[in-house]
Every structure is written in structure tokens, then in C-alpha cells.
Design an enzyme around this catalytic site. Sequence first.
Site, mmCIF file in Angstrom:
data_model
loop_
_atom_site.group_PDB
_atom_site.id
_atom_site.type_symbol
_atom_site.label_atom_id
_atom_site.label_comp_id
_atom_site.label_asym_id
_atom_site.label_seq_id
_atom_site.Cartn_x
_atom_site.Cartn_y
_atom_site.Cartn_z
ATOM 1 N N ASP A 1 0.821 -1.202 0.000
ATOM 2 C CA ASP A 1 0.000 0.000 0.000
ATOM 3 C C ASP A 1 0.861 1.260 0.000
ATOM 4 O O ASP A 1 0.604 2.207 -0.754
ATOM 5 C CB ASP A 1 -0.925 -0.008 1.226
ATOM 6 C CG ASP A 1 -2.308 0.534 0.924
ATOM 7 O OD1 ASP A 1 -2.722 0.458 -0.241
ATOM 8 O OD2 ASP A 1 -2.972 1.030 1.856
ATOM 9 N N ASP B 1 -9.123 -2.029 2.227
ATOM 10 C CA ASP B 1 -8.936 -1.433 3.546
ATOM 11 C C ASP B 1 -10.028 -1.855 4.520
ATOM 12 O O ASP B 1 -9.965 -1.540 5.707
ATOM 13 C CB ASP B 1 -8.922 0.097 3.427
ATOM 14 C CG ASP B 1 -7.802 0.592 2.522
ATOM 15 O OD1 ASP B 1 -6.722 -0.016 2.555
ATOM 16 O OD2 ASP B 1 -8.021 1.565 1.773
#
Length: 382
Positions: A230, A274
Site C-alpha cells: 500500500d 482497507d
Amino acid sequence: SSSRFFVVPTQARMGIGSKNASATPMVTGVGILLLVLTFLPFVYTLPYYVNMILQASSVVYIGAHLSIPGTQTNAETGEEEDKPALEIMSRRDVLKFPIMGSCVLFGLYVIFKFYKDLANMLLGLYFTGLGVLALAGLVAPFLQPLLPKSKKLTTLWDFDVPMLGLVQFNGVDVLSTILCSGVGYVYYTTHHWCTNNLFGVSFGIRGIELLSLGSYVNGAILLCGLFIYDIFWVFGTDVMVTVAKSFQAPIKLVFPRDWSAPVGQQFSMLGLGDIVIPGLFIALLLRWDVTRQKAAGKAVSESCKVYFNAQFVAYILGLVTTVVFMTWFKTAQPALLYLVPAALGASLVTALARGEISELVTMKEEGEEEEPQEAVKDKKKN
């Protein structure tokens, strides 16, 4: 990786049209809250960060509780039966996940550079179809009590579908899918934010409900791998943000923030990764709480969910931190930068306080896939 989350024989996995014993009044209440939050912006716009935190945490709560082993009522026979086993990720799956995810992400980035419209058309069809099935899986248990009791509606049909294997469904599933196809049509033709969120929420809940990380170590490896993934793709390149903005598919939740703002600035977004990735870790520890309570011969209650409660609070605080830094720097933030330390930190601190570090790091769920013995022997020979 999408197929691991979503292309699953629906009836075999959840028992569509069956009463799920994990759907407690609390889970139902959170589900109602989630439904209200989804449609609320039509009449009142909450601050986007409040809506984002409430919706994301609700998806995690519902998915985690639906993943708890237990029983369900078979719609066809009316008898109690065990819920189907979760699909468990092996160590090899976990190690490959960030690498494969990077390949897919960069591949999409290149495709969108040259064939954006064609890619969105084809991938939009694919994800719309998956979204209809995922949403139908959540709608069917609520639809069944409203229908007349008939064997034609509850009798299971089995079909062996190439690449998918055995697929089972009944009349309730068919009716639910037909109803949800209307949502699919609206989404595909308009990409309306509300239909996007209906599919996104369905993907999130089903993903957390059906998939298991297998062990604490597997979960820690996956979280650490995606932590690096990420940060690199958000801070190191424009790839993640470009794909997220270009990809017209329900792989994110979008939250109205200001209807008077210029087009492109009216919404904030949160990627499903997420929600689902931390959600899988939280669900793993919830099942561990429940399993240990049952093994001790005690009734399962909210007070026994020690690790889950710590994880759930940490997840909310991680989302709050993400919003704070996003507002401060006025730029996109990799949410896992804050969610991963929150998840791992909360679990380790809780275990340390309870003197259970050893039990935590060696925790495995029953049925975790091990590397085949033949492969181990071949490695030793080489």
C-alpha cells in the site's frame, strides 16, 4: 484474488434462504444501521468521515460475526445443519498475495492508459455480475420468510459449472438474483454511488464471512506484505490513485461530501481492501475468542470477545487516524499504513496483558492448509 473472495458457490457457502445462527439481534441491528447509512445521503449528508468510519466498521462487524462456526436452518428440510467450512488461505497464498496484487494493479494501470473505455466496459460487466450474486446472497435470507412455503422454492438444484465446480441454488436464490439484477442494471448504466456502495458492502461482508486466514502468523504476514504494498503504490507512484479513480467497478465505497463542489470533488472513497483485509484478521481473532470460550464449556457472550473488541476499537482508531492525516496533508493516504500497526499492535498488547503471547502466535484454525509433503521432500532433495 477476486475469485477467492467472490466467485463462490453461493448456496454451498452461506445457505441462502437459510436462517443463519450467527445473525444475532446485534448483527441485525448493525445491518439496519448500515442500510440507513447507505441511503441517508439522499436526505441528509453526514460528514463524509463519519459515514466512512461507521460503514466500514459495520461491514467488518457483520462479516466477522457471520463467519463464526455454528448451525443454520436448512430451508428445504427445516432441520439444523452445520454451516459450511470457510475457505482457508494457505501460507503460499498469503505470501503470493501482495505480489499477485501488485501485478494485477500495474496491469490495470497499463490497460487504463491505452484501453480505458474497453477495460471499464468488460470489467464493469464482470464485477456487476459478481455484485448481483453477492447482494442476492445477503437479500435471500430476508426474502424467504416473505414468500409462500413451497417445495418449488426450497428444493436445491445442482449444476457442475466449468471453472467454478458445483453450484447449488433454489427458487429463493433465483428470485433474489432477479430482484438484485435491477440494481445491477442501474449500476452498470449510471455508476450511481448508491448502487456502487450496495455492491461494495455486499463484497465486503461476503469476503470476510467466507474466507479465513488460517492462523495468526498467516494474518501477520499478509498484513505486513500489504502494508508495504500500500505504501509503495500510493506514495511511490501514481498507480494506485490512478487505478482507483479510473476503475469504474464496485471495488471501493464512495461517500458524498459536498454536492455543491466541482465534479470529481463531491465524493471521498475507501478501497474494499482497507475493509476486507483488516476484517479477515479481526474475524480470525473473533472466531478464536468464541472457540476458546466453547472449549472451556462456557456460554458465548460479548464479554468473552476480548481480542475482537480490542481489534475492533483499534480498527476504528486506525480509520480515524487515516482521516486526520488525509485532512492534514490534503492528499490520498494508504489506509493500511495506519490500520496494520493498529491491528497487530492491538492483538499483541492484548496477548501480552493476558500472558497469552505464545498461544496467540501459534494459533491456527482447524483445517489450515499445509504445504504438501511431496513438495517438502522435493525441496529437501534440491
